[in-house]
Design a protein around this motif. Sequence first.
Motif, PDB file in Angstrom:
ATOM      1  N   LYS A  90       0.829  -1.226   0.000  1.00 11.15           N
ATOM      2  CA  LYS A  90       0.000   0.000   0.000  1.00 11.15           C
ATOM      3  C   LYS A  90       0.861   1.273   0.000  1.00 11.15           C
ATOM      4  N   PHE A  91       2.172   1.110   0.068  1.00 12.42           N
ATOM      5  CA  PHE A  91       3.040   2.291   0.097  1.00 12.42           C
ATOM      6  C   PHE A  91       2.937   3.067  -1.220  1.00 12.42           C
ATOM      7  N   ASP A  92       2.802   4.374  -1.116  1.00  8.28           N
ATOM      8  CA  ASP A  92       2.836   5.128  -2.366  1.00  8.28           C
ATOM      9  C   ASP A  92       3.724   6.366  -2.309  1.00  8.28           C
ATOM     10  N   SER A  93       4.602   6.425  -1.308  1.00  7.96           N
ATOM     11  CA  SER A  93       5.567   7.524  -1.323  1.00  7.96           C
ATOM     12  C   SER A  93       6.907   7.061  -0.752  1.00  7.96           C
ATOM     13  N   ILE A  94       7.918   7.793  -1.103  1.00  6.91           N
ATOM     14  CA  ILE A  94       9.273   7.449  -0.660  1.00  6.91           C
ATOM     15  C   ILE A  94       9.397   7.600   0.861  1.00  6.91           C
ATOM     16  N   ILE A 122       8.629   4.309   2.440  1.00 10.75           N
ATOM     17  CA  ILE A 122       9.765   3.391   2.230  1.00 10.75           C
ATOM     18  C   ILE A 122      10.858   3.709   3.265  1.00 10.75           C
ATOM     19  N   ALA A 123      11.149   5.006   3.397  1.00 11.66           N
ATOM     20  CA  ALA A 123      12.210   5.427   4.317  1.00 11.66           C
ATOM     21  C   ALA A 123      11.869   5.092   5.773  1.00 11.66           C
ATOM     22  N   ASP A 124      10.598   5.244   6.131  1.00  6.76           N
ATOM     23  CA  ASP A 124      10.174   4.948   7.512  1.00  6.76           C
ATOM     24  C   ASP A 124      10.188   3.447   7.792  1.00  6.76           C
ATOM     25  N   LEU A 149      21.501  -0.471   2.398  1.00  5.52           N
ATOM     26  CA  LEU A 149      20.340  -1.032   1.693  1.00  5.52           C
ATOM     27  C   LEU A 149      19.138  -0.084   1.728  1.00  5.52           C
ATOM     28  N   ARG A 150      18.998   0.620   2.845  1.00  8.59           N
ATOM     29  CA  ARG A 150      17.884   1.565   2.954  1.00  8.59           C
ATOM     30  C   ARG A 150      17.901   2.588   1.804  1.00  8.59           C
TER      31      ARG A 150
END
Length: 322
Positions: free
Chosen positions: A7-11, A14-16, A80-81
């Motif tokens: 459901k992620f739709d922003s960077i 991803i970062a969190d 990797l992050r």
Amino acid sequence: MVKDITKFDSILEIADYFKDQETCKKHLEQLRWGNNIVCPHCSHENAYRTTVGYKCSSNKCYKKFSVVTKTIFEGTKIPLRKWFMAIFTFINNSAGISSVTLSKELKITQHSAWFLLHRLREIMRSATPKKLFGTVQADETMFGGKESNKPKSKRAKKAKGSSLIGTTKTYIIGAVQQDGNIITTLSDSNAEDVLIPFLKDNVEEGATIVTDAHRGYQNLPNHNYTHITNKHGKHKFVRVVDDVKYHTQAIEGFWSIFKGAVKGTHRYISLKHLSKYTAEHTCRYNLRKKKPADKFIGLLGMVSNTTVKYEKMIAGKYRSQD
Ligand SMILES: [Zn+2]
């Protein structure tokens, strides 16, 4: 609570979520192995856990490895992050991203960003596409820099009596299935002996192929294809046969996205790297209908299983550029 990454739709998400190296590694392990760890050196299916990774339990191997062994993440100092954030941004920007921009966004050197992006492109180039079928548009476009824009020492020599300079121009040849995938390749020619084999390799027999009036396509009916020619060769021209509209707008649209990205994002692409950039845009086009998270998951899945060797990637002299 485990978050649903689909459901992620922003960077930011991803970062969190991928907050540290451990979280990223765990994710990669699931992606690469599931619950069945396989030695990347010998494919043996039993390994000992060590403090830093794994050790193969086969007495013929006994090698150490980790989840990044034999993947594009091997041997890089980029956490990797940051890779994960780069993958999300890269696949979700329709015009691509330059190494300069990525280096600023991730606070890594431009050299590292360039290297990371080329590794991703290399993975995209290694994808083997499925044959197209049904109604397929085919076309070619010329790509090449103006000789006059280059420094004198880099200009190609003109053959005597010829106005063409073969070494600076190349053709991108493409075929796109209606509402489906695109397949592209490069060639120094757009003659029939290049176009027909390309289409035979990539389009199922019996398909209807729509092209402009270029002579190189005229023999398609002799190769078990129905051929529809847009005789006027005009961008918006639509030909209607038995109430069905045929045109080449999808493939021409792809050329304009690609050329727009070259101009706006990459600025300059050397012919040596052109196939990687076309692979990048081809792959992104083929994922166009997916959600941002699914594009990210798709590309991460591709990259977590493949190694790209730096030496192989940069044949000849290394030059950091877009
Ligand atoms: Zn092993």
